[in-house]
Design a protein around this motif. Structure first.
Motif, short mmCIF file in Angstrom:
data_model
loop_
_atom_site.label_atom_id
_atom_site.label_comp_id
_atom_site.label_asym_id
_atom_site.label_seq_id
_atom_site.Cartn_x
_atom_site.Cartn_y
_atom_site.Cartn_z
N GLU A 191 21.68 -26.22 34.64
CA GLU A 191 20.90 -27.49 33.54
C GLU A 191 20.71 -26.37 32.08
O GLU A 191 20.21 -25.26 32.80
N VAL A 192 20.86 -27.15 31.51
CA VAL A 192 20.48 -25.67 29.99
C VAL A 192 19.99 -27.00 29.05
O VAL A 192 19.82 -27.74 28.71
N VAL A 193 18.74 -26.84 29.49
CA VAL A 193 17.36 -27.19 28.68
C VAL A 193 16.63 -26.25 27.59
O VAL A 193 16.08 -25.05 27.89
N LEU A 194 17.04 -26.18 26.19
CA LEU A 194 16.36 -25.04 25.48
C LEU A 194 14.55 -25.18 25.65
O LEU A 194 14.15 -26.29 26.06
N HIS A 195 14.41 -24.04 25.19
CA HIS A 195 12.64 -24.26 25.41
C HIS A 195 11.84 -24.89 24.71
O HIS A 195 11.77 -25.16 23.02
N GLY A 196 10.97 -25.37 24.99
CA GLY A 196 9.66 -26.02 24.43
C GLY A 196 9.48 -25.55 23.32
O GLY A 196 8.99 -24.80 22.83
N ALA A 197 9.06 -26.54 22.14
CA ALA A 197 8.56 -25.89 21.14
C ALA A 197 8.15 -27.68 20.40
O ALA A 197 8.08 -28.86 21.09
N PRO A 198 7.02 -27.40 20.10
CA PRO A 198 6.14 -28.81 18.96
C PRO A 198 6.49 -29.14 18.60
O PRO A 198 7.58 -29.20 18.12
N GLU A 199 6.25 -30.37 18.28
CA GLU A 199 6.21 -32.15 17.48
C GLU A 199 5.65 -31.93 16.46
O GLU A 199 4.38 -32.25 16.50
N ARG A 200 5.97 -31.47 15.60
CA ARG A 200 5.59 -31.47 14.16
C ARG A 200 6.53 -32.05 12.50
O ARG A 200 7.09 -31.40 13.41
N PRO A 201 6.12 -32.77 11.74
CA PRO A 201 7.28 -32.99 11.03
C PRO A 201 7.40 -31.56 10.39
O PRO A 201 6.60 -30.97 10.16
N LEU A 202 7.75 -32.01 9.28
CA LEU A 202 9.31 -30.53 8.18
C LEU A 202 8.47 -31.04 6.90
O LEU A 202 8.00 -32.36 6.49
N VAL A 203 7.20 -30.52 6.34
CA VAL A 203 6.71 -30.10 5.93
C VAL A 203 6.76 -28.57 4.52
O VAL A 203 7.64 -28.07 4.91
N ASP A 204 6.50 -29.06 3.57
CA ASP A 204 5.75 -28.22 2.43
C ASP A 204 5.26 -26.66 3.31
O ASP A 204 3.88 -27.51 2.73
N SER A 205 6.39 -25.40 3.04
CA SER A 205 4.68 -24.67 3.25
C SER A 205 3.29 -24.10 2.71
O SER A 205 2.91 -22.83 2.99
N SER A 206 3.47 -24.73 1.11
CA SER A 206 2.80 -24.26 0.60
C SER A 206 1.24 -24.68 0.72
O SER A 206 0.40 -24.43 0.96
N LEU A 207 1.46 -26.01 1.56
CA LEU A 207 0.31 -26.94 1.88
C LEU A 207 -0.29 -26.45 3.09
O LEU A 207 -1.63 -26.66 3.45
N PHE A 208 0.51 -24.87 3.42
CA PHE A 208 -0.56 -24.51 4.54
C PHE A 208 -1.30 -23.18 4.24
O PHE A 208 -1.76 -22.38 4.95
N LYS A 209 -0.84 -22.74 3.44
CA LYS A 209 -0.92 -21.36 3.38
C LYS A 209 -2.40 -20.93 2.34
O LYS A 209 -3.07 -20.17 2.32
N GLY A 210 -3.37 -21.69 2.06
CA GLY A 210 -4.43 -22.10 1.34
C GLY A 210 -5.32 -21.41 2.24
O GLY A 210 -6.20 -20.17 1.75
N PRO A 211 -5.01 -22.17 3.35
CA PRO A 211 -6.79 -21.44 4.48
C PRO A 211 -6.61 -19.85 4.85
O PRO A 211 -7.17 -18.99 5.50
N LEU A 212 -4.84 -19.22 4.78
CA LEU A 212 -4.51 -18.32 5.37
C LEU A 212 -4.68 -16.62 4.01
O LEU A 212 -4.29 -16.21 4.28
N ASN A 213 -5.15 -17.94 3.29
CA ASN A 213 -5.44 -17.30 1.69
C ASN A 213 -4.15 -15.75 1.32
O ASN A 213 -4.25 -14.75 1.43
N VAL A 214 -2.80 -16.56 1.32
CA VAL A 214 -1.92 -16.54 0.99
C VAL A 214 -1.05 -17.18 0.20
O VAL A 214 0.35 -17.62 -0.03
N GLU A 215 -2.33 -18.47 -0.94
CA GLU A 215 -1.48 -19.15 -1.60
C GLU A 215 -0.89 -18.59 -2.54
O GLU A 215 -1.49 -17.61 -3.60
N GLY A 216 0.72 -18.84 -3.17
CA GLY A 216 1.28 -18.34 -4.23
C GLY A 216 2.31 -17.23 -4.13
O GLY A 216 2.34 -17.09 -4.93
#
Length: 764
Positions: A191-216
């Protein structure tokens, strides 16, 4: 950790609940399951995967009890969370056996096993088979590695694992291809079953950059336990050109250093990467996040990524959890061409560059960072591709397959079907042989010339050549060896019986061998007559067998009678006349059966003698062959009773414990646990294996197939010490002692291994 990140971008991707296309689960009968593998806080990808499989199965089966078995790779146990119900030391053979007993006793319906070479003890993880040999439930095995070119030990374990698994799950079609092409696994078992992965919506990367200090900034990332095989150097070498075209780029190397690397050199590898970046003048464009992150924090970093990079150095990675996670959150990927990446990134899902080609990586990364439209389109394709990898979909696939396996109940005999290792090398047989014949004893691997030769072993060697000729075409050297052993046996015949012992100076040391030796020598002749050896050799064997035949009634030991019954049954249609041979079989069988009737008793002593000795399984085997040939129900029943009785006394904790030499001629009705355990010899395992194969062939009862496999497993390490007795050159140690293996390798043991393997091969 960031919260409330459900800001979907305007793409072709609609709401996740409308996209997931896997069917919902039908009502399930699963009430008790088990998951086995590594588990956090152990730091490795397989531990994380096992945890996630547990979580998704537990969520999908809220009514079921799920036991988690974790493997320990160190003396002190990890501080496991409550969901881990049992943990075992990877090198504790007894623990694997106890685990099987516990799973069976708990009425576990399915065992979900995670397999990777290196996490189970023994040669290539062979200790795991101690558990799988004994469990009676279906085993759904997820293969985290499928080797295309395994060594002998790895192939042996892999083939055993295949035979003991009801389903093999691989996370890439490449893995399924290797299983079918290299290991002959039928498609319906895979049986071929893909490696599991989380369920999250597709969003723009800029929304996550601030807390990582890589905004812009434009962000690249690679994550996973840091080690040299990750190929981080390839991207660092590409950074000068990338940063020239994209001045605000930042490359995030995420993950703690692999624990094994830490143990050997600390953070030296990470320091070398930092120095390399400084030397190239790109240290401002790279940041190392030296932490073992939670899944949520890791996914936050992934969602802050514009281009994900996997610059691994070798192609033989069948699955990558990091790649699966990146695709699941819709990241454009630039990767080296390892197996999983080539398959997953096809059709524009990502970009594949040659191994170690920094220029190609730079060009691909720059192309994506400077083209927002192309990057967004690739992001959408990646997200759609990975929809079946959501953990809820993975759980559904696993459960549906387990339910299907439950429709085909697994018996112990079916689980213990044969798993042949590759054909043994002939080097050990050749090493013990010279122009006279085969040396009797070995001193370590050396032929011990002080003990000369014997007809017993040269008869066995001749039998091996005869049997092998029916399995495969023998090359010229092996045929020459057959002539050599035949010449020894021809010289040993003295008109009434075979001599046995010859000195290295080629002087006979006896006037005639034992009854057992003579019977075994006669059987070797019959094997040659029935073989595919050269015609003149078969003619010689037939002529000599006809001269020997009038003397066989003179050999009256029980073991010689048993061996003669097998030989005479094989002679029918090849040597002598059928009526005369059948009459001989009847007379000898009556004598052997008489011994059984004389010594067996109502209190459970089902044997031919007062005590057990050597080559014991030959006695019931010979009587069974005769009983079936003569259509004698009483004889057949008594033979099977004797073999069952013997196996009861040769079984301990589910594995074979051959009657040890210290037990010879003692009361066999004393419980096995009170008897000496050693020395155990290969001859007993071979005789047991062949007798059980005969019982399986003549009765059709699968339990004898399982018993034969038990005897075969003794050679491979399924024994009291958990030690393999075979060597890469086709040798076999002279048994088990109280302290381990007997390091000598004599003819009897080497030939027992080769003859046992040949018998199994013929049965398959």
């Amino acid at each position: 950790m960031l919260q409330d990140k459900s800001f979907a971008v305007e793409t072709e991707v609609s709401d996740l609940s409308q996209i997931l296309s896997h069917p919902s689960l039908a009502p399930t009968t699963l009430r008790r399951i088990a998951v086995m593998g590594n588990f956090p806080p152990r730091q490795c990808g397989l531990a994380t995967f096992t945890r996630d499989i547990y979580k998704c199965l537990h969520k999908a089966l809220p009514q079921a009890r799920c036991d988690v078995i974790a493997m320990d790779d160190r003396a002190e146990a990890y501080e496991y969370p409550p969901e881990v119900t049992k943990h075992i030391a990877q090198d504790d053979v007894a623990a694997y056996r106890k685990l099987a007993d516990d799973l069976n006793a708990a009425d576990t319906q399915v065992l979900f096993l995670q397999h990777e070479f290196g996490i189970y003890g023994g040669p290539a993880g062979a200790h795991l088979l101690e558990c799988l040999d004994r469990v009676t439930m279906p085993v759904v095995t997820t293969l985290h590695t499928v080797l295309e070119n395994p060594n002998d030990e790895q192939r042996r374990v892999m083939e055993a694992l295949i035979r003991r698994s009801s389903t093999l799950i691989t996370m890439a079609h490449k893995g399924a291809d290797i299983l079918k092409r290299v290991y002959d696994v039928p498609s319906e078992q895979i049986e071929v079953v893909l490696h599991g992965a989380p369920e999250r919506p597709l969003v723009d990367s800029s929304l996550f950059k601030g807390p990582l200090n890589v905004e812009g900034r434009q962000t690249l990332s690679t994550f996973g336990l840091l080690s040299p095989n990750k190929g981080i150097e390839t991207v660092i070498e590409a950074l000068p050109e990338i940063s020239r075209r994209c001045p605000d780029v930042i490359y995030m190397v995420v993950g703690a250093t692999h624990p094994n690397l830490i143990a050997h050199e600390g953070e030296a590898y990470r320091d070398r990467l930092k120095q390399m970046a400084a030397d190239l003048g790109v240290d401002a464009h790279i940041t190392f996040i030296n932490k073992y992150l939670s899944d949520d924090d890791l996914i936050d970093i992934l969602q802050a990524t514009d281009v994900y990079v996997t610059p691994y150095l070798t192609e033989t990675q069948i699955t990558s959890g990091t790649l699966s996670y990146a695709l699941a959150v819709g990241k454009p990927v630039v990767s080296a061409p390892y197996w999983h990446a080539v398959e997953a990134l096809a059709d524009g899902v990502g970009v594949v560059c040659p191994f170690r080609d920094s220029d190609a990586f730079a060009k691909a990364i720059i192309g994506l960072l400077t083209d927002d439209e192309a990057r967004a389109a690739m992001s959408a394709r990646a997200y759609h591709y990975a929809l079946p990898s959501r953990w809820s979909a993975v759980a559904a696939s696993y459960i549906r397959r387990a339910e299907a396996d439950l429709d085909h109940p697994v018996t112990a005999a079916a689980v213990k079907a044969f798993a042949l290792c590759p054909a043994p090398s002939w080097r050990a047989v050749e090493r013990l042989s010279d122009d006279c014949g085969m040396a009797q004893h070995g001193r370590y691997r050396l032929p011990d010339r002080a003990h000369g030769y014997c007809a017993d072993d040269n008869a066995r060697a001749l039998m091996l050549m005869a049997r092998q000729s029916k399995l495969t075409a023998l090359d010229e050297r092996k045929v020459d060896m057959a002539y050599r052993y035949a010449a020894f046996m021809n010289h040993a015949w003295q008109g009434e019986r075979f001599r046995n012992f010859m000195s290295f100076s080629r002087q006979w040391l006896d006037e005639g061998g034992s009854d057992d030796c003579c019977a075994r020598s006669f059987e070797a002749l019959i094997e040659v007559v029935r073989s595919n050896l050269p015609a003149d050799l078969k003619l010689w064997a037939k002529e000599l067998a006809q001269r020997v035949l009038p003397h066989v009634m003179e050999w009256t030991s029980n073991r010689s009678r048993a061996v003669l019954l097998r030989a005479l049954d094989g002679a029918l249609g090849h040597v002598g006349d059928a009526a005369g041979l059948t009459a001989l079989i009847a007379r000898i069988a009556a004598q052997l059966h008489g011994a059984y009737r004389d010594w067996s008793s109502a209190d459970g002593h089902s044997w031919f003698e007062t005590a057990l000795s050597y080559d014991n399984a030959r006695l019931p085997e010979g009587l069974l062959i005769a009983g079936v040939r003569l259509n004698d129900a009483a004889m057949t029943t008594d033979a099977l009773s004797a073999l069952t009785w013997l196996m009861d006394r040769q079984t301990a904790s589910g594995h074979l414990r051959p009657i040890p030499t210290q037990w010879f001629d003692t009361n066999p009705d004393t419980p096995a646990q009170t008897h000496p355990l050693f020395d155990q010899q290969a001859l007993e395992a071979q005789a047991t294996l062949e007798a059980c194969l005969t019982a399986a062939r003549l009765t059709g009862d699968a339990k004898w197939t399982a018993e034969a496999h038990k005897a075969y497993g003794w050679f491979l390490g399924q024994n009291d010490h958990g030690l393999s007795l075979i060597t890469d050159d086709g040798g076999c140690y002279d048994g088990l002692t109280p302290h381990g293996v007997n390091e000598n390798q004599g003819a009897e043991s080497v030939l027992a291994w080769h003859l046992g393997w040949s018998a199994l091969k013929a049965a398959n």
